[in-house]
Enzyme design. Structure first.
Site, PDB file in Angstrom:
ATOM      1  N   TYR A  92      56.290 -27.575 -36.938  1.00 18.87           N
ATOM      2  CA  TYR A  92      54.891 -27.975 -37.071  1.00 18.87           C
ATOM      3  C   TYR A  92      54.487 -28.050 -38.534  1.00 18.87           C
ATOM      4  CZ  TYR A  92      50.017 -28.206 -35.430  1.00 18.87           C
ATOM      5  OH  TYR A  92      48.720 -28.597 -35.135  1.00 18.87           O
ATOM      6  N   SER A 182      61.146 -25.105 -32.868  1.00 19.29           N
ATOM      7  CA  SER A 182      59.704 -25.013 -32.683  1.00 19.29           C
ATOM      8  C   SER A 182      59.163 -26.384 -32.256  1.00 19.29           C
ATOM      9  CB  SER A 182      59.047 -24.490 -33.959  1.00 19.29           C
ATOM     10  OG  SER A 182      57.711 -24.126 -33.716  1.00 19.29           O
ATOM     11  N   GLN A 183      58.258 -26.989 -33.029  1.00 18.36           N
ATOM     12  CA  GLN A 183      57.824 -28.341 -32.689  1.00 18.36           C
ATOM     13  C   GLN A 183      59.024 -29.272 -32.545  1.00 18.36           C
ATOM     14  OE1 GLN A 183      54.476 -31.107 -34.553  1.00 18.36           O
ATOM     15  NE2 GLN A 183      56.292 -31.111 -35.855  1.00 18.36           N
ATOM     16  N   ASP A 268      58.610 -13.397 -29.837  1.00 15.20           N
ATOM     17  CA  ASP A 268      57.960 -14.592 -30.383  1.00 15.20           C
ATOM     18  C   ASP A 268      56.573 -14.755 -29.776  1.00 15.20           C
ATOM     19  OD1 ASP A 268      57.214 -17.093 -31.279  1.00 15.20           O
ATOM     20  OD2 ASP A 268      59.113 -18.066 -30.738  1.00 15.20           O
ATOM     21  N   HIS A 297      59.318 -15.720 -34.128  1.00 18.39           N
ATOM     22  CA  HIS A 297      59.483 -17.174 -34.083  1.00 18.39           C
ATOM     23  C   HIS A 297      60.603 -17.678 -34.990  1.00 18.39           C
ATOM     24  CE1 HIS A 297      58.355 -21.055 -32.711  1.00 18.39           C
ATOM     25  NE2 HIS A 297      57.966 -21.495 -33.879  1.00 18.39           N
TER      26      HIS A 297
END
Length: 319
Positions: A92, A182-183, A268, A297
């Site tokens: 992100y 992640s993203q 996370d 994370h």
């Protein structure tokens, strides 16, 4: 952060109970048809860098709406091809950054495309599409309807990135791998469903999964952006969750067929473990998950990069 989600034995079997939109496949078929109506228009411009072991190209291609999307294509300096090619999507607010950030894959003998996410701060690609009122960030841009939602454009760009990478003279299209964390992990799940002939996908601590649960058990960003939007737009929960259903990684996972490596951090609070397991347990192809019990994370960090590198080599018959 201590353990806050479901116990480990429940996580291993956890599944989403959210119903997918009935026109999910038709929506994405329409989106990609509209996107491919524009020529790919890919260009690879050689870049002079101090990286003596790596060749670099400045990449531009046409994504959703024909809008230009940027990336860096890298390959070993002495490569003559054809090479397996890795397409990597950022976290992100990340992006292609600078070429020297992407040395791992070419050092291991792969071609590599690091691609921007339109509009986000780590790259060079704008998003020329406007938005109705939204909260700060990207999660609620155009969230009133799936046709206008930000990640519709992002996922269409991501599919075109694979097409662009495969068009490079050094790339072997039959050995294309999509990776991201992640993203980028959520985007990778989408690409794995929308590009059916990938050789492998690596999905690390994925975002954009099981929104219905995520927005109720964490207020950490980026999921927190959705909650803040709904504090102002009272009564819009049904509309928002319906839109998010069209980009939910759980539903893409159910359509994934390439061998997949997942990772999860059990502490996370950004991408809660249950949301990761919801996507993992829905994944239709051969799969494996690396679990990092005491990590948040960051997941497995550099340790997991080594695991992923070895796994991709094994899947491609190079390990």
């Amino acid at each position: 952060m201590a353990l806050f989600d479901l116990p480990a034995d429940q996580l291993r079997n956890y599944r989403s109970g959210t119903a997918e939109p009935p026109d999910f496949d038709a929506f994405w078929d329409k989106t990609l048809t509209e996107t491919r109506a524009h020529p790919l228009a890919v260009t690879f411009e050689p870049v002079d860098t101090p990286l003596t072991g790596v060749r670099v190209w400045d990449v531009t291609f046409a994504g959703y709406g024909g809008h230009p999307v940027k990336g860096w294509f890298t390959a070993p300096a002495d490569a003559t091809g054809p090479l397996p090619v890795v397409v990597q999507y950022p976290g992100y607010n990340g992006g292609r950054g600078l070429p020297h950030s992407w040395g791992l894959w070419p050092l291991a003998g792969y071609a590599h495309l690091a691609v921007d996410v339109r509009g986000q701060g780590g790259g060079d690609t704008p998003d020329p599409v406007g938005s109705a009122p939204s909260t700060a960030g990207f999660m609620t841009r155009g969230v009133e309807h799936q046709d206008t939602y930000f990640y519709r454009r992002v996922h269409a760009d991501a599919v075109r990135a694979v097409e662009a990478a495969r068009s490079h003279p050094l790339a072997d299209p039959t050995r294309t791998v999509a990776v991201g964390g992640s993203q980028g992990g959520g985007i990778t799940l989408a690409v794995g469903a929308l590009v059916p002939d990938l050789a492998a996908v690596a999905v690390d601590v994925p975002f954009l999964c099981h929104f219905e649960r995520a927005v109720t058990i964490t207020d950490a960003n980026p999921y927190g952006e959705i909650g803040r939007y709904l504090t102002v737009h009272r009564g819009a929960e049904g509309t928002v969750l319906r839109t998010l259903g069209y980009v939910d990684g759980v539903f893409f996972a159910a359509r994934g067929r390439a061998p997949a490596l997942f990772s999860v951090g059990l502490m996370d609070d950004v991408c809660p473990p249950s949301t990761v397991y919801a996507a993992y347990n829905a994944y239709a192809g051969e799969k494996r998950i690396e679990v990092y019990p005491f990590n948040r994370h960051e997941g497995g960090g550099a340790h997991h990069e080594a695991v992923r590198l070895r796994w991709v080599g094994e899947v491609l018959g190079r390990g």
